[in-house]
Each structure stands twice: as structure tokens, then as C-alpha cells.
Design an enzyme around this catalytic site. Sequence first.
Site, PDB file in Angstrom:
ATOM      1  N   ASN A  23       0.599  -1.442  -0.258  1.00  0.00           N
ATOM      2  CA  ASN A  23       0.512   0.023   0.052  1.00  0.00           C
ATOM      3  C   ASN A  23       0.742   1.203  -0.380  1.00  0.00           C
ATOM      4  OD1 ASN A  23      -2.124  -1.356  -0.231  1.00  0.00           O
ATOM      5  ND2 ASN A  23      -2.766  -1.461   2.076  1.00  0.00           N
ATOM      6  N   CYS A 115     -10.427  -5.331  -5.490  1.00  0.00           N
ATOM      7  CA  CYS A 115     -10.767  -5.853  -4.311  1.00  0.00           C
ATOM      8  C   CYS A 115     -12.888  -5.711  -4.487  1.00  0.00           C
ATOM      9  CB  CYS A 115     -10.762  -5.889  -2.729  1.00  0.00           C
ATOM     10  SG  CYS A 115      -9.091  -6.679  -2.869  1.00  0.00           S
ATOM     11  N   SER A 162     -10.146   9.562   3.486  1.00  0.00           N
ATOM     12  CA  SER A 162      -9.461   8.415   2.294  1.00  0.00           C
ATOM     13  C   SER A 162      -7.827   8.889   1.892  1.00  0.00           C
ATOM     14  CB  SER A 162     -10.637   8.586   0.794  1.00  0.00           C
ATOM     15  OG  SER A 162     -10.210   8.606  -0.003  1.00  0.00           O
TER      16      SER A 162
END
Length: 419
Positions: A23, A115, A162
Site C-alpha cells: 500500500n 477487491c 480517504s
Amino acid sequence: MDKFRVQGPTTLQGEVTISGAKNAALPILFAALLAEEPVEIQNVPKLKDVDTSMKLLSQLGAKVERNGSVHIDASQVNVFCAPYDLVKTMRASIWALGPLVARFGQGQVSLPGGCTIGARPVDLHITGLEQLGATIKLEEGYVKASVEGRLKGAHIVMDKVSVGATVTIMCAATLAEGTTIIENAAREPEIVDTANFLVTLGAKIAGQGTDRITIEGVERLGSGVYRVLPDRIETGTFLVAAAISRGKILCRNAQPDTLDAVLAKLRDAGADIEVGEDWISLDMHGKRPKAVNVRTAPHPAFPTDMQAQFTLLNLVAEGTGFITETVFENRFMHVPELSRMGARAEIESNTVICHGIETLSGAQVMATDLRASASLVLAGCIAEGTTIVDRIYHIDRGYERIEDKLRALGANIERVKGE
């Protein structure tokens, strides 16, 4: 499709070397598009999503090589569109948009895949770029961004926290004219890592790791060498593996200060934990873990990406534990699969109530998303008998050689090649 066949139960013990963080690696790879000179990125994990990102950068005209480190030269980028055939498998490709419009005045990215957990819309990325002066159109399944001249710095208050949109706005703002302030910014370690990478190339960024990031735009970014931080979720996954199998583990190349909330819960579960500068050890002294209550939330709280692993921990722990998911909806898809192995759990709204049992039984189960699939593999390691985990392409997107690392800890696991 490949499957894992896992024979249990085993006690997992030994050492594992943690890979670079997926990530952080993905946003850093795309941020390299901002640089006019070659960059070298070290400690990049070998993962499907990383390969896809490198392929995408090559299609845009960047020179990309991997020999230990990843070398990217984006000086000759001459294509400004990320096509559907690459983007459909990976949400991270939206991160190409900010750098393209910031440096070249135009960019388009097909709406992304990845995903299937909950609503992860790109609207926060879009409104952020619009506030920096970009014109955005949604046409034929593409997000198309353009700007006359340079983007302009702006004071942006994010509607909700976010990680993805914070990365997009921060990257684009590095080459904008003037100062950008992002309020309610995500504070994740991977955001800090991406910011530090950009600073290495000459960006002016302050406040990363807090909810207020300030970026002073510069004319250009140059070359640099940067090492991606260790993967805190992989680290946490292996710590849980040792905890649920009543074993002991030493995680090398780890970064303990990115895992405070996870380590606290493992201590609550009865684990004996020690940390050094770049290592974490966990020892259960042969004891069964105790159930813990967990509530996911943005960093520095408990990470949603560790929720499935702790659900499993509670299902084999002493007592009853509650796991509440506040970040994504629809993120308990592993629970029915674990129930096939004998687990006792009820889902009520966004909480799963876990009633710990002594042992699970092997079964055929199906991976539904990246972290859920890891928890099913770990369940197989401690269950009586044989567990087959289907659809493991999810795992390959986020864990580097998970079966090799588990085998080194004593797991009896093999990859069965699909048709």
C-alpha cells in the site's frame, strides 16, 4: 485457478522477513510519473498488483526495470491514458491520474477494479483534482482530467478520510502553482511514506502523518533513491498466525511504530511481545489466545486490513469477542467460510460476535478478498485435517510468497496449480 492445500494442525514458530508495503509501493510507483529524471525504488514487494502497475507505467512510455530495485525513468512518457485491460484488475491505477494531469496537463484512467469490498468510489479523487483546477469528464467508462497550464494550489477539506484520495491530491499538488492544504487528510504510514518519497525528489510537503498536510508546489521533481517501508499488514498477519497456533515468531525488517493498535490487541489476547528498531517478537508460551474486542477505524486506530485475521483469532480464543467494522461495508465475507470449518459466529449489522472454540476442522473454502483469504489460509494451518482454499489469486495480489514464508514456520501448505 490455483488453490492452497493446507494440512493441520501445526504450531507456527520461527523467523519471517517482512516484505515492502504494497500500500506504499503502489502509490510510490505512480508518483514516479511526476519525476523528470530516473528514480530508484527499493524494497518493492513482488506482487501481482506491482507487476500490473509496472506494466501500466511502461504502456504510458516510462522505462521500467526491475533488478532487485525498481528503476523508473518517466522522462519520455508520451501516452496519457491508462486502458481498461490493465486497470480492470486493480483499483490503484486511479493513482496515475493526478501525476499525469499535474505534469502533462492531461490524463485519463478507466474506472477501476480490484477487491469487491463495499463502495470505494473515485468521487473524492475527482473533487480533489477539480479543486486544484482540473476539468474532469466521465466518458465511455473513463475518468478524463485536463488543465490549461498548471494546477493551482487550494485549501481542500476532505468530506471523509480517504487514503486513496489523499494520495491523489498530494501527488497532484506537488507540481501545482502555490500552496495546497489538505484538511481531514488520511494519516496512514503509507501516506507518510509516499510523501517522504516525493520530498526525496524535491517536493515541499509538511504535516504528513497528521490530518493537515501542506504542499508547496514546485516547478519540477528530479531523481532520487527511496526505500519502501515494511508492510505492517503482512507483519500483523504473521503475528496473528503465531498467536492462533500458540507458537512464537520473530518478524524481521518490520516497523513496530506502525502497528501500535494491533500490538496492543495482541497483548490483550495474552501474547508476550517485544520490539526492537526493526523487529517484533511474539511468544504465546503454548497458551490459547483470549478473545478481544476490536473496532476498525482510520489510522492510528485499528486497521480494517487486520479485521479478518482478528475475527479468526477470536473464533479460536477463550471467551467471546466482538469485531466492529466501521471502514468498509460488506467486509465479513470470510465469516460464512470460517463457519464451514466449525466456527461459531453471528453477524449483526457491522459487528461479528465470535464465540471461541478449541479447534476448527478442515474444509473446502473460497477466498473472497485479499485479507479474508489470508485468514482462511491461517485457519487451515490450525484446523484438524485438510483445508482447500480456492481463488487464491486474491492472496497473490497482496502477500509475497505467503506459502514459502508459512512453510518456513512449520506449516504444511502447498500450491495446487489450477487448470
